[in-house]
Design a protein around this motif. Structure first.
Motif, PDB file in Angstrom:
ATOM      1  N   UNK A 175      69.218  90.215  10.953  1.00  0.00           N
ATOM      2  CA  UNK A 175      68.522  91.503  10.980  1.00  0.00           C
ATOM      3  C   UNK A 175      67.025  91.317  10.799  1.00  0.00           C
ATOM      4  N   UNK A 176      66.630  90.378   9.941  1.00  0.00           N
ATOM      5  CA  UNK A 176      65.210  90.153   9.675  1.00  0.00           C
ATOM      6  C   UNK A 176      64.488  89.629  10.913  1.00  0.00           C
ATOM      7  N   UNK A 177      65.065  88.642  11.590  1.00  0.00           N
ATOM      8  CA  UNK A 177      64.392  88.092  12.778  1.00  0.00           C
ATOM      9  C   UNK A 177      64.450  89.095  13.930  1.00  0.00           C
ATOM     10  N   UNK A 178      65.496  89.917  13.975  1.00  0.00           N
ATOM     11  CA  UNK A 178      65.574  90.969  14.995  1.00  0.00           C
ATOM     12  C   UNK A 178      64.433  91.964  14.815  1.00  0.00           C
ATOM     13  N   UNK A 179      64.039  92.220  13.577  1.00  0.00           N
ATOM     14  CA  UNK A 179      62.907  93.101  13.288  1.00  0.00           C
ATOM     15  C   UNK A 179      61.639  92.545  13.919  1.00  0.00           C
ATOM     16  N   UNK A 180      61.395  91.240  13.750  1.00  0.00           N
ATOM     17  CA  UNK A 180      60.211  90.616  14.342  1.00  0.00           C
ATOM     18  C   UNK A 180      60.237  90.701  15.867  1.00  0.00           C
ATOM     19  N   UNK A 181      61.387  90.396  16.446  1.00  0.00           N
ATOM     20  CA  UNK A 181      61.498  90.416  17.907  1.00  0.00           C
ATOM     21  C   UNK A 181      61.238  91.820  18.442  1.00  0.00           C
ATOM     22  N   UNK A 182      61.809  92.814  17.790  1.00  0.00           N
ATOM     23  CA  UNK A 182      61.671  94.189  18.266  1.00  0.00           C
ATOM     24  C   UNK A 182      60.227  94.662  18.204  1.00  0.00           C
ATOM     25  N   UNK A 183      59.565  94.464  17.066  1.00  0.00           N
ATOM     26  CA  UNK A 183      58.227  95.049  16.998  1.00  0.00           C
ATOM     27  C   UNK A 183      57.204  94.265  17.801  1.00  0.00           C
ATOM     28  N   UNK A 184      57.421  92.967  18.011  1.00  0.00           N
ATOM     29  CA  UNK A 184      56.521  92.240  18.909  1.00  0.00           C
ATOM     30  C   UNK A 184      56.570  92.842  20.313  1.00  0.00           C
ATOM     31  N   UNK A 185      57.782  93.064  20.813  1.00  0.00           N
ATOM     32  CA  UNK A 185      57.939  93.581  22.171  1.00  0.00           C
ATOM     33  C   UNK A 185      57.481  95.028  22.280  1.00  0.00           C
ATOM     34  N   UNK A 186      57.866  95.879  21.317  1.00  0.00           N
ATOM     35  CA  UNK A 186      57.522  97.285  21.504  1.00  0.00           C
ATOM     36  C   UNK A 186      56.067  97.590  21.161  1.00  0.00           C
ATOM     37  N   UNK A 187      55.422  96.752  20.338  1.00  0.00           N
ATOM     38  CA  UNK A 187      54.002  96.979  20.093  1.00  0.00           C
ATOM     39  C   UNK A 187      53.177  96.667  21.342  1.00  0.00           C
ATOM     40  N   UNK A 188      53.615  95.674  22.128  1.00  0.00           N
ATOM     41  CA  UNK A 188      52.958  95.413  23.408  1.00  0.00           C
ATOM     42  C   UNK A 188      53.131  96.619  24.331  1.00  0.00           C
ATOM     43  N   UNK A 189      54.339  97.123  24.422  1.00  0.00           N
ATOM     44  CA  UNK A 189      54.621  98.271  25.283  1.00  0.00           C
ATOM     45  C   UNK A 189      53.799  99.482  24.860  1.00  0.00           C
ATOM     46  N   UNK A 190      53.786  99.774  23.551  1.00  0.00           N
ATOM     47  CA  UNK A 190      53.048 100.938  23.070  1.00  0.00           C
ATOM     48  C   UNK A 190      51.542 100.773  23.269  1.00  0.00           C
ATOM     49  N   UNK A 191      51.032  99.550  23.086  1.00  0.00           N
ATOM     50  CA  UNK A 191      49.599  99.310  23.285  1.00  0.00           C
ATOM     51  C   UNK A 191      49.205  99.516  24.743  1.00  0.00           C
ATOM     52  N   UNK A 192      50.071  99.094  25.655  1.00  0.00           N
ATOM     53  CA  UNK A 192      49.810  99.317  27.079  1.00  0.00           C
ATOM     54  C   UNK A 192      49.881 100.797  27.417  1.00  0.00           C
ATOM     55  N   UNK A 193      50.863 101.496  26.863  1.00  0.00           N
ATOM     56  CA  UNK A 193      50.973 102.938  27.097  1.00  0.00           C
ATOM     57  C   UNK A 193      49.716 103.667  26.608  1.00  0.00           C
ATOM     58  N   UNK A 194      49.169 103.191  25.495  1.00  0.00           N
ATOM     59  CA  UNK A 194      47.991 103.838  24.909  1.00  0.00           C
ATOM     60  C   UNK A 194      46.709 103.476  25.640  1.00  0.00           C
ATOM     61  N   UNK A 195      46.780 102.500  26.550  1.00  0.00           N
ATOM     62  CA  UNK A 195      45.601 102.099  27.295  1.00  0.00           C
ATOM     63  C   UNK A 195      44.628 101.247  26.500  1.00  0.00           C
TER      64      UNK A 195
END
Length: 388
Positions: free
Chosen positions: A203-223
Motif C-alpha cells: 500500500x505504501x509503494x502504491x501511494x508513491x506510484x499513484x501520486x507520481x503519475x497523477x501529479x504529472x497529469x494534474x500539472x499538465x491539466x493546469x497548464x
C-alpha cells in the motif's frame, strides 16, 4: 485468487479485534475491515480533501478520495502478483489518508505548526484516532473495531517509528514520536520497532506510484508544464519520448493518458520484480519473518528509486512551488491557522464539537480542535464514557 504465499498475512491467523465479533460466513476478517472503512463517514469526507489543486480550479483534478481509490487499485495489483492478501492491502490503502487534513500537505503543515505546543500533528496517528475513536457507528463500541493487522498497517506502512533501542526512527528522529500514540487502543502491542506486513508495504509503494503519475497529469491539466518539459526528467522522460514519437498527431489529452498509464505499469512491474527478489533473498517464510527482516521488502529497484527521486525533484521545483500552486497554499495554511486560533480562544465549535469542547471531552483543547480541523467524523466521547 490463488493461494497466498507463506509470508502473506492470513485472515484466519489475525491477532483479532479489540472487541470480539463472531465469524462472518461470507467475508474474511480483512474483507470486513475493508467494508467498514468504505462505509465510514471519514472515507466519504476524503472527497472534500484536496491534493495539489483546489476543487474550484477545475472539476477533474484529483482529491483525496480519487487518489485513495487509485492507490487501492495499485496495491491490489502488487499484492496479487506477490501472492499476498489483497484485501488487507486494500484495507490499508483505503485508510492510509483518513487522518489527512483538508488542503493537502499545506493543511497538515499548518496544523502541525499550530499544534506545536501540544505535541504536533501526525496524519497517521490521526488516522488511527479516526478508526479507533472518532468513528462512532456501532452500538457496542467506539471506532470501527478493525483488526490488529490493519491498524498496524495504518501506523507503520511507511516503516518503523522507533529503532531496536527505542529511539525515534526515520522521519521521527528529529522531532520525536508524535503525540497521541499512547491513547491508541488495539488488541495487542502495535510494535513500533518493526516493519509492517508486506500488504502494508504494498500500500505504501502504491501511494508513491499513484501520486507520481497523477501529479504529472494534474500539472499538465493546469497548464503549469507541457509534455516536452518532461523529456529530460528521470522516470517520466523516456516514456514521454516514446509516446510523442509513436503518437505525434493525437490530442495532448490522449498523449498524457498514455504517458500516465505507461508510468504506472512500468513502476508496478519494477516493484513486483524487485520485491520478489527481495523476498526470496530475505528468506522470509512467515509474517513474523517479514517484521524481523530489518528493512522494507516491497519497493523500487535502486535504478527506479533514483529515477523517482529525480522526478520528485522536478515536480517540486516546477509544480509544487509554482506560484499558481503556492498562492492558494498560503491562503489554505492561513485558513487552518486562523480556525485553530479561533477555536482555541473560544471552544464554540459547530454542533457536538462545541459541546465536547465546553465539556472537555477527548482531552479537550488543541487535540480536539485538531481533530475537528482534520475532518473527524464526530467529536470523541467524553473521558467518562466507555464502550458497551
Amino acid at each position: 485468487m490463488n493461494e497466498t504465499a507463506p509470508y502473506a498475512s492470513k485472515p484466519g491467523q489475525s491477532l483479532g479485534r479489540l472487541y470480539g465479533t463472531g465469524p462472518s460466513p461470507t467475508r474474511s476478517e480483512f474483507q470486513r475491515d475493508r467494508d467498514r472503512i468504505i462505509h465510514s463517514t471519514a472515507f466519504r469526507r476524503l472527497q472534500h480533501k484536496t491534493q495539489v489543486f483546489l476543487h474550484h480550479e477545475g472539476r477533474h483534478f484529483r482529491n483525496r478520495l480519487t487518489h485513495t481509490l487509485e492507490v487501492s487499485q495499485i496495491a491490489r495489483s502488487i499484492a496479487r502478483a506477490l501472492r499476498l492478501d489483497e484485501d488487507l492491502a486494500e484495507a490499508v490503502a483505503l485508510s492510509h489518508d483518513l487522518g489527512h487534513t483538508p488542503f493537502g500537505h499545506a493543511g497538515e503543515r499548518a496544523l502541525h505548526r499550530a499544534m506545536a505546543p501540544y505535541g504536533g500533528f501526525d496524519h497517521n496517528v490521526q488516522a488511527l484516532r479516526v478508526v479507533t475513536l472518532l468513528e462512532n457507528r456501532y452500538a457496542e463500541h467506539d471506532g470501527l473495531n478493525l483488526t490488529w493487522e490493519t491498524l498496524e498497517g495504518i501506523l507503520k506502512h511507511n516503516g518503523p517509528l522507533i529503532d531496536a533501542e527505542g529511539r525515534p526512527h526515520g522521519r521521527h528522529a528529529g522531532e520525536g514520536l508524535p503525540e497521541g500514540l499512547e491513547a491508541i487502543r488495539a488488541v495487542a502491542d502495535l510494535r513500533l520497532d518493526s516493519h509492517a506486513s508486506l500488504e502494508a508495504q504494498a500500500a505504501a509503494i502504491a501511494d508513491d506510484i499513484a501520486y507520481n503519475a497523477h501529479d504529472i497529469d494534474d500539472a499538465l491539466r493546469a497548464g503549469l508544464v507541457g509534455l516536452e518539459d518532461f523529456l529530460d526528467v528521470p522516470m517520466a522522460g523516456p516514456i514521454v519520448g516514446e509516446v510523442l514519437e509513436k503518437y505525434p498527431d493525437v490530442a495532448v489529452k490522449r498523449q498524457t493518458h498514455e504517458v500516465q498509464r505507461r508510468m504506472i505499469t512500468r513502476a508496478v512491474e519494477d516493484v513486483i520484480a524487485t520485491s520478489a527478489v527481495n523476498i526470496e533473498a530475505a528468506g522470509v517464510a512467515s509474517t513474523e519473518d517479514v517484521r524481523r527482516a530489518g528493512r522494507a521488502l516491497v519497493g523500487f529497484s535502486p535504478a527506479a528509486a533514483a529515477a523517482e527521486k529525480g522526478l520528485k525533484a522536478f515536480l517540486f521545483g516546477r509544480v509544487y512551488r509554482h506560484e499558481a500552486v503556492m498562492a492558494p497554499v498560503r491562503e489554505s495554511e492561513a485558513v487552518v491557522e486562523r480556525l485553530f486560533a479561533r477555536y482555541m480562544a473560544d471552544p464554540d465549535m459547530p454542533g457536538r464539537w462545541g459541546e465536547a469542547g465546553r465539556g472537555g471531552a477527548g482531552g479537550g483543547g488543541g487535540r480536539l480542535v485538531a481533530a475537528l480541523l482534520a475532518g473527524g467524523a464526530r467529536p470523541p466521547p467524553s473521558p467518562t464514557s466507555s464502550p458497551a
